[in-house]
Enzyme design. Sequence first.
Site, PDB file in Angstrom:
ATOM      1  N   LYS A 242       7.779  -2.956  -2.687  1.00  0.00           N
ATOM      2  CA  LYS A 242       6.510  -2.714  -2.008  1.00  0.00           C
ATOM      3  C   LYS A 242       6.047  -3.969  -1.282  1.00  0.00           C
ATOM      4  O   LYS A 242       6.183  -5.081  -1.800  1.00  0.00           O
ATOM      5  CB  LYS A 242       5.421  -2.292  -3.009  1.00  0.00           C
ATOM      6  CG  LYS A 242       5.652  -0.931  -3.641  1.00  0.00           C
ATOM      7  CD  LYS A 242       4.473  -0.546  -4.525  1.00  0.00           C
ATOM      8  CE  LYS A 242       4.658   0.847  -5.105  1.00  0.00           C
ATOM      9  NZ  LYS A 242       3.489   1.240  -5.942  1.00  0.00           N
TER      10      LYS A 242
ATOM     11  N   ARG B  44     -12.631   0.916   0.602  1.00  0.00           N
ATOM     12  CA  ARG B  44     -13.296   1.584   1.721  1.00  0.00           C
ATOM     13  C   ARG B  44     -13.515   3.039   1.344  1.00  0.00           C
ATOM     14  O   ARG B  44     -13.123   3.481   0.265  1.00  0.00           O
ATOM     15  CB  ARG B  44     -12.408   1.519   2.969  1.00  0.00           C
ATOM     16  CG  ARG B  44     -10.988   2.054   2.700  1.00  0.00           C
ATOM     17  CD  ARG B  44     -10.157   2.172   3.941  1.00  0.00           C
ATOM     18  NE  ARG B  44      -8.750   2.366   3.661  1.00  0.00           N
ATOM     19  CZ  ARG B  44      -8.188   3.503   3.276  1.00  0.00           C
ATOM     20  NH1 ARG B  44      -8.943   4.572   3.073  1.00  0.00           N
ATOM     21  NH2 ARG B  44      -6.889   3.582   3.074  1.00  0.00           N
TER      22      ARG B  44
ATOM     23  N   HIS C 195       5.219   8.927   1.696  1.00  0.00           N
ATOM     24  CA  HIS C 195       4.117   8.187   1.066  1.00  0.00           C
ATOM     25  C   HIS C 195       2.791   8.387   1.794  1.00  0.00           C
ATOM     26  O   HIS C 195       1.839   7.638   1.558  1.00  0.00           O
ATOM     27  CB  HIS C 195       4.445   6.690   0.973  1.00  0.00           C
ATOM     28  CG  HIS C 195       5.756   6.404   0.299  1.00  0.00           C
ATOM     29  ND1 HIS C 195       5.972   6.654  -1.030  1.00  0.00           N
ATOM     30  CD2 HIS C 195       6.938   5.921   0.798  1.00  0.00           C
ATOM     31  CE1 HIS C 195       7.218   6.321  -1.333  1.00  0.00           C
ATOM     32  NE2 HIS C 195       7.821   5.872  -0.250  1.00  0.00           N
TER      33      HIS C 195
ATOM     34  N   GLU D 127      -6.366   3.984  -7.292  1.00  0.00           N
ATOM     35  CA  GLU D 127      -5.261   4.932  -7.295  1.00  0.00           C
ATOM     36  C   GLU D 127      -4.338   4.662  -8.479  1.00  0.00           C
ATOM     37  O   GLU D 127      -4.015   3.509  -8.783  1.00  0.00           O
ATOM     38  CB  GLU D 127      -4.496   4.861  -5.974  1.00  0.00           C
ATOM     39  CG  GLU D 127      -5.396   5.101  -4.764  1.00  0.00           C
ATOM     40  CD  GLU D 127      -4.626   5.439  -3.493  1.00  0.00           C
ATOM     41  OE1 GLU D 127      -3.382   5.406  -3.525  1.00  0.00           O
ATOM     42  OE2 GLU D 127      -5.271   5.757  -2.484  1.00  0.00           O
TER      43      GLU D 127
ATOM     44  N   HIS E 149       0.005  11.682  -8.249  1.00  0.00           N
ATOM     45  CA  HIS E 149      -0.764  10.619  -7.618  1.00  0.00           C
ATOM     46  C   HIS E 149      -2.235  11.007  -7.758  1.00  0.00           C
ATOM     47  O   HIS E 149      -2.719  11.904  -7.068  1.00  0.00           O
ATOM     48  CB  HIS E 149      -0.371  10.495  -6.139  1.00  0.00           C
ATOM     49  CG  HIS E 149      -1.025   9.348  -5.433  1.00  0.00           C
ATOM     50  ND1 HIS E 149      -0.311   8.348  -4.810  1.00  0.00           N
ATOM     51  CD2 HIS E 149      -2.325   9.026  -5.252  1.00  0.00           C
ATOM     52  CE1 HIS E 149      -1.148   7.477  -4.276  1.00  0.00           C
ATOM     53  NE2 HIS E 149      -2.382   7.876  -4.528  1.00  0.00           N
TER      54      HIS E 149
ATOM     55  N   LYS F  84      -1.237  -6.445  -3.144  1.00  0.00           N
ATOM     56  CA  LYS F  84      -0.705  -5.688  -4.278  1.00  0.00           C
ATOM     57  C   LYS F  84      -0.316  -6.630  -5.422  1.00  0.00           C
ATOM     58  O   LYS F  84      -0.473  -6.295  -6.596  1.00  0.00           O
ATOM     59  CB  LYS F  84       0.495  -4.851  -3.840  1.00  0.00           C
ATOM     60  CG  LYS F  84       0.125  -3.571  -3.100  1.00  0.00           C
ATOM     61  CD  LYS F  84       1.344  -2.702  -2.866  1.00  0.00           C
ATOM     62  CE  LYS F  84       0.941  -1.324  -2.354  1.00  0.00           C
ATOM     63  NZ  LYS F  84       0.234  -1.359  -1.093  1.00  0.00           N
TER      64      LYS F  84
ATOM     65  N   GLY G 287      -0.052   2.893   3.246  1.00  0.00           N
ATOM     66  CA  GLY G 287       0.463   3.953   4.103  1.00  0.00           C
ATOM     67  C   GLY G 287       1.959   4.111   4.072  1.00  0.00           C
ATOM     68  O   GLY G 287       2.548   4.709   4.974  1.00  0.00           O
ATOM     69  N   GLY G 288       2.622   3.556   3.031  1.00  0.00           N
ATOM     70  CA  GLY G 288       4.062   3.733   2.910  1.00  0.00           C
ATOM     71  C   GLY G 288       4.885   2.715   3.677  1.00  0.00           C
ATOM     72  O   GLY G 288       6.113   2.700   3.559  1.00  0.00           O
TER      73      GLY G 288
END
Length: 659
Positions: free
Chosen positions: A158, A292, A235, A275, A208, A116, A164-165
Amino acid sequence: MLKKLLVANRGEIAVRVIRTARALGYRTVAVYSDADAQSLHVKAADEAVHIGPAPVAASYLRADAILEAARKTGADCVHPGYGFLSENADFANACTDAGLVFVGPPAAAIELMGSKRRSKIAMQAAGVPVVPGFEGDNASDEELIAAARDIGYPLMIKASAGGGGRGMRLVHEESELADNIARARSEAKQAFGDDELILEKAVIEPRHIEIQVFADDHGNAVYLGERDCSIQRRHQKVVEEAPSPFVTPELREAMGKAAVQAALACQYRGAGTVEFLVDRERNFYFLEMNTRLQVEHPVTELVTGQDLVAWQLAVAEGAPLPLSQDQITLNGHAIEVRLYAEDPANQFTPQTGHLSLFEPARGEGIRVDSGIGSGDTVPPHYDPMLAKVIAWGQDRDQARRRLVRALEDTRVFGVTTNRYFLSRLIDHDVFGAGEATTAFLTQHFADDPSLNTAEPSLKQLALAAAILSDNPDQQGWSNALATVTPMRLATDDAHYELLVRRQQDQLTVTLGDDQYQLSILTVANGELGYIDNGVRQRCQYQRSGDHLYLQAFGQSARFRDRTHQPPDVDALSGSGRILATMDGAIVDVPVTEGQTVRQGDVVVILEAMKMEHPVKADRDGQVTGIHTRQGDQVRRQQLLVEITPTDSDDTHASKEPEQ
């Protein structure tokens, strides 16, 4: 020319990839763990290779075992699906080194977008809008705390390697920051082996929105519209739809171009998803790129008319993209939900066990992607998704209407599912108006009946009584002799003493001072036909021993026929016998024998499906027996802890409900 494809995954995505590969003429190879030896994806493939025990670390995450399976079978290409090794740059490199074509992006793109921190820096350099924040290289706690003062609150912590949160925390004020940094680091280290964190300004109640992109080795890159994934729980996406009811044509074009920029900036190849978070004013910010195929790719396929797995295979063979940007059009509306073996009324606890019946509804505009069937077992080792149910319509309301009906008509017996929760959600007025944000579940759905354990209605009890009192030796209900018999039905929480009167086709059920009357038409082949207040109706059922699974009015119920059994105190709440809620591994037993506990105290922590689940005391009392320890593998309903009431706790002892 590629000829044989190994699918390095399991479940519905493996089945879905195999389906397209077979249609294109590929031979296919499945891999499987001990738990999946009889699974649908194994049966669907031409060949299958066992790769290890059930835990993912010993099977589906073993790159060496997967590469050996490819060598044994002569596979020349590998599709990773999603999850597991699909975003593992080392695995992509290992495939290439083994002379295999990896059906996915280059390892360098996977590695860059898997961070990230680094991906955000790269997107800033490419001119893609990003959320303001702090991306220091392996920043210390002190650096994060100092940076947070400049960013301001609320903010998001984060995990840099996250997804996946996991490793994600929303922090509202500075006093909460240090503790949340520690918890996020711990989660990130456990989930990803990397505790690096970044900070971002929190975008409150955003949409989102994600863009499906595709690129080839010839310099072409396109976007195939957007998906709205705003409805989320912890999330994790719950509903996905295309196109978004919030996105205008102008915003779609702007976000699409930004997503293509992101793909080109990292020399991307194949399918990817960029995203974004979008605020109320339709400002959008890069969130992450998933390198993916996404779980929710079917909604894009339905509105574009394209097979994205076929595109992946074509690009992997070196072909140019099948369509240019101006050839891609959107038609109609599609909505997808994920049907899980989980209990929404019990904090969405995953469910495991025997799936005695699974019959997805079919019909115009309905697509079901699944990797499981009747008679299979839902294991504790993997994600408990049973199927993806997707509806397409000429417009959004038609897609919603079809999806609600498909959920209500899908027959699932043996495990608790989120089917009722999903149908209620899709039917909700706020969702119907296209106004759902990431705050939808907490703001508009927190008190929904699907999230609370409800006592069975008298009508449900009457339907259960009709099925259980059916005598196949008699020639139908119209010839039945008049009888009045007691019946004792049990749920997980209570017992019900009924008086059941049958006279020809009339059934009258009495519970206390209340009565319910039905006219019975047929009881056969898993369906009860009846007349209620002048209206002919049907409900579905399945009997398994003394268990009865009932499905009607979009809801499910489970009863045990205890008519000829002594009272079963273990089935009642407050028994003091604490049972495992699912198959799993014991992470901790934070109590000792002799310790006094209160109802609701955590007595065991159970891990299943990569999540920890607290098991709580169901009464006040003293711990008098501990039958498990850290590291044990336990089965659902296995006795873990015994709690005995003290003299002062007698009023809490379990008892029959008053009738």
